[in-house]
Design a protein around this motif. Structure first.
Motif, PDB file in Angstrom:
ATOM      1  N   ARG A   1      -7.109   1.924  -0.142  1.00 39.73           N
ATOM      2  CA  ARG A   1      -7.039   2.585   1.174  1.00 39.73           C
ATOM      3  C   ARG A   1      -8.432   2.781   1.747  1.00 39.73           C
ATOM      4  NH1 ARG A   1      -2.494   6.948  -0.746  1.00 39.73           N
ATOM      5  NH2 ARG A   1      -0.661   5.689  -0.259  1.00 39.73           N
TER       6      ARG A   1
ATOM      7  N   HIS B   1       0.815  -1.205   0.000  1.00 35.83           N
ATOM      8  CA  HIS B   1       0.000   0.000   0.000  1.00 35.83           C
ATOM      9  C   HIS B   1       0.857   1.268   0.000  1.00 35.83           C
ATOM     10  CE1 HIS B   1      -3.035  -2.958   1.143  1.00 35.83           C
ATOM     11  NE2 HIS B   1      -3.919  -2.080   0.715  1.00 35.83           N
ATOM     12  N   ARG B   2       2.130   1.094  -0.243  1.00 31.71           N
ATOM     13  CA  ARG B   2       3.030   2.239  -0.390  1.00 31.71           C
ATOM     14  C   ARG B   2       3.420   2.357  -1.862  1.00 31.71           C
ATOM     15  NH1 ARG B   2       7.192   1.356   4.742  1.00 31.71           N
ATOM     16  NH2 ARG B   2       5.580   1.417   6.393  1.00 31.71           N
ATOM     17  N   TYR B   3       3.964   3.491  -2.207  1.00 34.17           N
ATOM     18  CA  TYR B   3       4.400   3.694  -3.585  1.00 34.17           C
ATOM     19  C   TYR B   3       5.629   2.823  -3.876  1.00 34.17           C
ATOM     20  CZ  TYR B   3       1.178   7.610  -3.753  1.00 34.17           C
ATOM     21  OH  TYR B   3       0.044   8.374  -3.724  1.00 34.17           O
TER      22      TYR B   3
END
Length: 278
Positions: A203, A159-161
């Protein structure tokens, strides 16, 4: 051994007969090869895109199969029509040992015999499409909310870049398979690591709760796919304003090997001639 020799002899006779009309075969086959991807593109753009059905739809494989088969029928008819018109223009005179190339059946009256012929072209095109490793769902337009029609390979994300090594891997995948949404890969300098499902949707899902907050929805597995800048902008616009921008992206001009149409009418005629000469 005798049977193999007979087939070889019959095939040689047919090749000799067909050599008289090689220009017609090449011309009409080229027409059919052009009609097939154009037909698929028209169905994709004016049918599937209009009713907003993309490659991720539950019925996408069935609808894609129908589109491939119908486009194959259209291409087969184009082959026979082009062959007929060129032969009439050149005023061919037929001889006694007339090959089947000169009498390609034209399925226009749609009687029982013609319908069987069209069914054969339909199934033949579907088989060739699968032999070339085509996916029926891939002939439908893509959606920016899920892996696109050209999502052949991706990498596990979070869920992070994406970090540097992930971005480098994505560029390599993009150079090989193209943008997972529109399929473009030529003249693309770089590819963006696109999260699927999109981070904004993921998200939102991750923070939703039910049963008074005692249970949470399970986390969605994130995957990264290569995406071009143009499709990335379309994705951003749709996620920011779904009512004003469509999530569907057509890709009719992105061709692959499975868009190749073999001249099935000529293949069928060739086999008929070989059998007739055995």
């Amino acid at each position: 051994m005798r049977g193999i020799q007979d087939v070889y002899s019959a095939t040689k006779k047919v090749v000799d007969l067909w050599s008289y009309d090689s220009k017609t075969v090449l011309y009409s086959s080229s027409i059919g090869a052009l009609v097939f991807p154009v037909s698929l593109g028209l169905i994709q753009h004016f049918v599937f895109r209009t009713i907003s059905i993309a490659n991720g739809h539950l019925l996408a494989p069935v609808l894609g199969l129908a589109a491939v088969g119908l486009s194959g029928c259209a291409s087969a008819i184009a082959v026979t029509e082009a062959s007929y018109r060129l032969r009439v223009k050149q005023n061919y005179y037929y001889w006694r040992d007339e090959p089947a190339i000169f009498k390609l059946p034209k399925p226009y009256s749609l009687d029982d015999k013609d319908l069987k012929l069209l069914a054969a072209y339909f199934m033949g095109t579907v088989i060739v499409f699968k032999v070339f490793r085509g996916r029926f769902a891939s002939v439908l337009p893509s959606t920016v909310k899920s892996p696109g029609a050209f999502a052949n390979e991706g990498i596990i994300g979070s869920h992070r870049y994406a970090h540097k090594s992930q971005r480098q891997k994505i560029v390599q995948i993009g150079q090989k398979f193209g943008c997972h949404t529109c399929g473009r890969k030529w003249f693309i300098k770089s590819f963006i690591a696109d999260h699927q499902p999109p981070l904004s949707l993921s998200r939102n899902n991750k923070t939703k709760k039910y049963l008074l907050g005692l249970l949470q929805y399970p986390k969605v597995q994130q995957k990264l796919y290569p995406q071009c800048v143009r499709c990335s902008l379309k994705q951003q616009k749709h996620l920011q304003s779904p009512g004003n921008y469509s999530e569907v992206v057509s890709h009719a001009s992105s061709l692959r090997i499975y868009h190749l149409f073999l001249p099935l009418p000529y293949i069928w005629a060739f086999l008929q001639d070989v059998l007739n000469h055995l």
